[in-house]
Design a protein around this motif. Sequence first.
Motif, short mmCIF file in Angstrom:
data_model
loop_
_atom_site.label_atom_id
_atom_site.label_comp_id
_atom_site.label_asym_id
_atom_site.label_seq_id
_atom_site.Cartn_x
_atom_site.Cartn_y
_atom_site.Cartn_z
N SER A 59 0.84 -1.20 0.00
CA SER A 59 0.00 0.00 0.00
C SER A 59 0.88 1.25 0.00
O SER A 59 0.57 2.23 -0.71
N TYR A 60 1.94 1.24 0.78
CA TYR A 60 2.87 2.37 0.82
C TYR A 60 3.45 2.63 -0.57
O TYR A 60 3.43 3.77 -1.06
N CYS A 61 3.94 1.58 -1.20
CA CYS A 61 4.60 1.75 -2.50
C CYS A 61 3.63 2.25 -3.56
O CYS A 61 3.95 3.16 -4.35
N VAL A 62 2.44 1.67 -3.60
CA VAL A 62 1.45 2.08 -4.62
C VAL A 62 0.96 3.49 -4.33
O VAL A 62 0.82 4.31 -5.26
N ALA A 63 0.69 3.80 -3.07
CA ALA A 63 0.21 5.14 -2.73
C ALA A 63 1.25 6.21 -3.05
O ALA A 63 0.91 7.28 -3.57
N ARG A 64 2.50 5.93 -2.76
CA ARG A 64 3.56 6.90 -3.07
C ARG A 64 3.64 7.17 -4.57
O ARG A 64 3.84 8.31 -5.00
N ALA A 65 3.48 6.11 -5.35
CA ALA A 65 3.51 6.28 -6.81
C ALA A 65 2.31 7.08 -7.29
O ALA A 65 2.42 7.92 -8.19
N LEU A 66 1.14 6.84 -6.71
CA LEU A 66 -0.05 7.61 -7.07
C LEU A 66 0.13 9.08 -6.74
O LEU A 66 -0.21 9.97 -7.54
N ILE A 67 0.68 9.36 -5.56
CA ILE A 67 0.91 10.75 -5.16
C ILE A 67 1.90 11.42 -6.11
O ILE A 67 1.70 12.58 -6.53
N ALA A 68 2.95 10.70 -6.48
CA ALA A 68 3.94 11.26 -7.40
C ALA A 68 3.33 11.55 -8.77
O ALA A 68 3.71 12.53 -9.43
N ARG A 69 2.41 10.70 -9.20
CA ARG A 69 1.75 10.91 -10.50
C ARG A 69 0.67 11.98 -10.43
O ARG A 69 0.23 12.49 -11.46
N GLY A 70 0.20 12.28 -9.22
CA GLY A 70 -0.82 13.30 -9.05
C GLY A 70 -2.19 12.87 -9.53
O GLY A 70 -2.98 13.69 -10.00
N VAL A 71 -2.49 11.57 -9.39
CA VAL A 71 -3.79 11.07 -9.82
C VAL A 71 -4.51 10.42 -8.64
O VAL A 71 -3.90 9.95 -7.68
N ALA A 72 -5.85 10.39 -8.73
CA ALA A 72 -6.65 9.74 -7.71
C ALA A 72 -6.54 8.22 -7.89
O ALA A 72 -6.24 7.73 -8.98
N GLY A 73 -6.81 7.50 -6.84
CA GLY A 73 -6.73 6.04 -6.93
C GLY A 73 -7.51 5.41 -5.80
O GLY A 73 -8.21 6.08 -5.03
N ALA A 74 -7.37 4.09 -5.69
CA ALA A 74 -8.11 3.36 -4.66
C ALA A 74 -7.32 2.16 -4.18
O ALA A 74 -6.61 1.52 -4.98
N ILE A 75 -7.44 1.88 -2.91
CA ILE A 75 -6.90 0.66 -2.32
C ILE A 75 -8.06 -0.06 -1.66
O ILE A 75 -8.83 0.55 -0.90
N VAL A 76 -8.20 -1.35 -1.97
CA VAL A 76 -9.24 -2.16 -1.34
C VAL A 76 -8.59 -3.37 -0.70
O VAL A 76 -7.85 -4.12 -1.37
#
Length: 254
Positions: A126-143
């Motif tokens: 979750s950390y790795c994916v969320a950090r990449a989402l933040i860097a890309r500046g796009v919304a996302g979801a974790i389930v």
Amino acid sequence: MVTTNDRGVLVTGASGGIGRAIAVAFARAGDRVAVHYSTRRTEAEQTVAGLPGDGHALVSGDLADPRQVADLAAAAGDALGGVDVLVNNAAVVTSGYSVANADYDTWQRAWQETVAVNLFGAANLSYCVARALIARGVAGAIVNVGSRGAFRGEPDASAYGASKAGLHALGQSLAVSLAPHGISVTSVAPGFVETDRVAGRLSGESGAAIRAQSPYGRVAAPEEVAAAVVYLASPAARWSTGAVLDVNGASYLR
């Protein structure tokens, strides 16, 4: 059916069972799916081969190894052009032990192996994916795929129940911290699901007793859990961030 917009979706533990059903559901909704496996490569390849649409990928890694988790996240991002949705589905289930009947070494091994994958692995990914989402500046979801066992207790699999309770709590903490970045975090808490892994427990008298736990007189199909996951990952469920959705056929109410 929830229709999505060609997102990149990483599903862990997607060699079969619930994970495979989740991968199929996202692919049918128009998403590109990275199917993760740890040891069951042949089954994972079968999952990928059965997905509708294009752009799917096969990724591997031991979720108990933090370095492999980071490599897995990077590989999925490269294959999909970015991971927009992460589904933490992979889990270790060690059962048949308790304080009363297990020796200390067995107890230690069960806890270490279970928590390493079910909680630490999910937290790290979750950390790795969320950090990449933040860097890309796009919304996302974790389930997160949790369990009703987090609430009702698992006397013969205490590490599993505790790891799932921790996973639910992790999801709620991340929901608060990641909302400012447009990332929703939710969990589902299934009861018994008819998969190959629990086929033995669902046969004979034990199976009848398990089915009787729900007023429907049955257990869930993997596709029913998958439908809940796809919804929670959709933009329509953004305001449900932090939620833990019971998917257990009223077999356990809280």
